[in-house]
Design a protein around this motif. Structure first.
Motif, PDB file in Angstrom:
ATOM      1  N   GLU A   1       0.110  14.233 -13.755  1.00  0.00           N
ATOM      2  CA  GLU A   1      -0.576  13.225 -14.806  1.00  0.00           C
ATOM      3  C   GLU A   1      -2.144  13.185 -14.333  1.00  0.00           C
ATOM      4  O   GLU A   1      -2.548  13.148 -13.050  1.00  0.00           O
ATOM      5  CB  GLU A   1       0.343  11.962 -14.734  1.00  0.00           C
ATOM      6  N   GLU A   2      -2.709  12.626 -15.433  1.00  0.00           N
ATOM      7  CA  GLU A   2      -4.140  12.723 -15.042  1.00  0.00           C
ATOM      8  C   GLU A   2      -4.781  11.143 -14.986  1.00  0.00           C
ATOM      9  O   GLU A   2      -5.452  10.821 -14.150  1.00  0.00           O
ATOM     10  CB  GLU A   2      -5.335  13.179 -16.228  1.00  0.00           C
ATOM     11  N   LYS A   3      -4.057  10.619 -15.983  1.00  0.00           N
ATOM     12  CA  LYS A   3      -4.364   9.000 -15.743  1.00  0.00           C
ATOM     13  C   LYS A   3      -3.099   8.401 -15.334  1.00  0.00           C
ATOM     14  O   LYS A   3      -1.799   8.778 -15.998  1.00  0.00           O
ATOM     15  CB  LYS A   3      -4.657   8.628 -17.225  1.00  0.00           C
ATOM     16  N   VAL A   4      -3.247   7.365 -14.441  1.00  0.00           N
ATOM     17  CA  VAL A   4      -1.931   6.810 -14.040  1.00  0.00           C
ATOM     18  C   VAL A   4      -2.200   5.291 -13.977  1.00  0.00           C
ATOM     19  O   VAL A   4      -3.136   4.754 -13.716  1.00  0.00           O
ATOM     20  CB  VAL A   4      -1.834   7.199 -12.322  1.00  0.00           C
TER      21      VAL A   4
ATOM     22  N   ILE B   1       0.741  -1.189  -0.051  1.00  0.00           N
ATOM     23  CA  ILE B   1      -0.129  -0.091   0.062  1.00  0.00           C
ATOM     24  C   ILE B   1       0.789   1.283   0.007  1.00  0.00           C
ATOM     25  O   ILE B   1       0.526   2.342  -0.859  1.00  0.00           O
ATOM     26  CB  ILE B   1      -1.071  -0.057   1.175  1.00  0.00           C
ATOM     27  N   ALA B   2       1.783   1.311   0.783  1.00  0.00           N
ATOM     28  CA  ALA B   2       3.024   2.447   0.645  1.00  0.00           C
ATOM     29  C   ALA B   2       3.477   2.713  -0.670  1.00  0.00           C
ATOM     30  O   ALA B   2       3.593   3.631  -1.057  1.00  0.00           O
ATOM     31  CB  ALA B   2       3.936   2.140   1.757  1.00  0.00           C
ATOM     32  N   GLU B   3       3.717   1.781  -1.349  1.00  0.00           N
ATOM     33  CA  GLU B   3       4.524   1.573  -2.447  1.00  0.00           C
ATOM     34  C   GLU B   3       3.337   2.293  -3.560  1.00  0.00           C
ATOM     35  O   GLU B   3       3.646   3.266  -4.274  1.00  0.00           O
ATOM     36  CB  GLU B   3       4.726   0.128  -3.234  1.00  0.00           C
ATOM     37  N   ILE B   4       2.042   1.854  -3.481  1.00  0.00           N
ATOM     38  CA  ILE B   4       1.000   2.463  -4.426  1.00  0.00           C
ATOM     39  C   ILE B   4       0.930   3.852  -3.773  1.00  0.00           C
ATOM     40  O   ILE B   4       0.534   4.789  -4.905  1.00  0.00           O
ATOM     41  CB  ILE B   4      -0.368   1.533  -4.100  1.00  0.00           C
ATOM     42  N   GLU B   5       0.963   4.245  -2.753  1.00  0.00           N
ATOM     43  CA  GLU B   5       0.579   5.587  -2.242  1.00  0.00           C
ATOM     44  C   GLU B   5       1.902   6.541  -3.007  1.00  0.00           C
ATOM     45  O   GLU B   5       1.413   7.755  -3.377  1.00  0.00           O
ATOM     46  CB  GLU B   5       0.539   5.798  -0.807  1.00  0.00           C
ATOM     47  N   GLY B   6       2.952   5.946  -2.978  1.00  0.00           N
ATOM     48  CA  GLY B   6       4.158   6.742  -3.444  1.00  0.00           C
ATOM     49  C   GLY B   6       4.059   6.881  -4.894  1.00  0.00           C
ATOM     50  O   GLY B   6       4.358   8.228  -5.472  1.00  0.00           O
ATOM     51  N   GLN B   7       3.524   5.930  -5.532  1.00  0.00           N
ATOM     52  CA  GLN B   7       3.341   6.096  -6.957  1.00  0.00           C
ATOM     53  C   GLN B   7       2.230   7.092  -7.400  1.00  0.00           C
ATOM     54  O   GLN B   7       2.263   7.928  -8.261  1.00  0.00           O
ATOM     55  CB  GLN B   7       3.100   4.694  -7.620  1.00  0.00           C
ATOM     56  N   LEU B   8       1.216   7.109  -6.607  1.00  0.00           N
ATOM     57  CA  LEU B   8       0.218   7.953  -6.751  1.00  0.00           C
ATOM     58  C   LEU B   8       0.674   9.497  -6.561  1.00  0.00           C
ATOM     59  O   LEU B   8       0.242  10.425  -7.173  1.00  0.00           O
ATOM     60  CB  LEU B   8      -1.175   7.661  -5.838  1.00  0.00           C
ATOM     61  N   ASP B   9       1.304   9.533  -5.485  1.00  0.00           N
ATOM     62  CA  ASP B   9       1.910  11.078  -5.003  1.00  0.00           C
ATOM     63  C   ASP B   9       2.830  11.657  -6.083  1.00  0.00           C
ATOM     64  O   ASP B   9       2.665  12.677  -6.581  1.00  0.00           O
ATOM     65  CB  ASP B   9       2.512  11.006  -3.648  1.00  0.00           C
TER      66      ASP B   9
ATOM     67  N   GLU C   1      -7.595  -3.938   0.806  1.00  0.00           N
ATOM     68  CA  GLU C   1      -6.930  -2.774   1.222  1.00  0.00           C
ATOM     69  C   GLU C   1      -6.704  -1.815  -0.124  1.00  0.00           C
ATOM     70  O   GLU C   1      -6.751  -0.548  -0.080  1.00  0.00           O
ATOM     71  CB  GLU C   1      -5.565  -3.224   1.706  1.00  0.00           C
ATOM     72  N   ARG C   2      -6.318  -2.650  -1.066  1.00  0.00           N
ATOM     73  CA  ARG C   2      -6.290  -1.766  -2.689  1.00  0.00           C
ATOM     74  C   ARG C   2      -7.387  -1.105  -2.818  1.00  0.00           C
ATOM     75  O   ARG C   2      -7.503  -0.077  -3.304  1.00  0.00           O
ATOM     76  CB  ARG C   2      -5.644  -2.965  -3.321  1.00  0.00           C
ATOM     77  N   ALA C   3      -8.632  -1.863  -2.651  1.00  0.00           N
ATOM     78  CA  ALA C   3      -9.827  -1.097  -3.038  1.00  0.00           C
ATOM     79  C   ALA C   3     -10.017  -0.081  -2.086  1.00  0.00           C
ATOM     80  O   ALA C   3     -10.808   0.973  -2.652  1.00  0.00           O
ATOM     81  CB  ALA C   3     -10.919  -2.150  -3.018  1.00  0.00           C
TER      82      ALA C   3
END
Length: 95
Positions: free
Chosen positions: A68-71, A53-61, A86-88
């Motif tokens: 970027e609009e679409k990631v 989850i921390a990795e996903i949050e980092g990529q989103l940040d 958790e991802r959902a």
């Protein structure tokens, strides 16, 4: 005996309007001051999924900072780990 001055209807309506606006403003101010700064509830994350989850949050940040609009997010989970809930919760309406 002196005769007290009577207020006109227009003055009464104006007085009530001012009092109502002042009351609504005070109520809104008190509600804003009483609410916590972050109303989003703390979500429970399994220990196995915290790193994911921390990795996903980092990529989103990083994507938000670059504008970027679409990631597209790429992550790898260890075999046997289920972090779908958790991802959902994290992505919510971003799908």
């Amino acid at each position: 005996m002196p005769n007290p001055r009577r207020m006109s209807r227009r003055a009464w309506v104006l007085t009530w309007a001012v009092l109502c606006v002042a009351g609504l403003t005070a109520t809104a101010w008190f509600q804003a001051a009483a609410s916590p700064p972050e109303a989003r509830p703390e979500r429970h994350i399994k220990a196995e999924c915290r790193e994911h989850i921390a990795e996903i949050e980092g990529q989103l940040d990083r994507a938000r900072r670059s504008g970027e609009e679409k990631v597209g997010i790429v992550t790898v989970l260890p075999v046997g780990v289920d972090c779908a809930d958790e991802r959902a919760d994290l992505l919510g309406g971003d799908r």
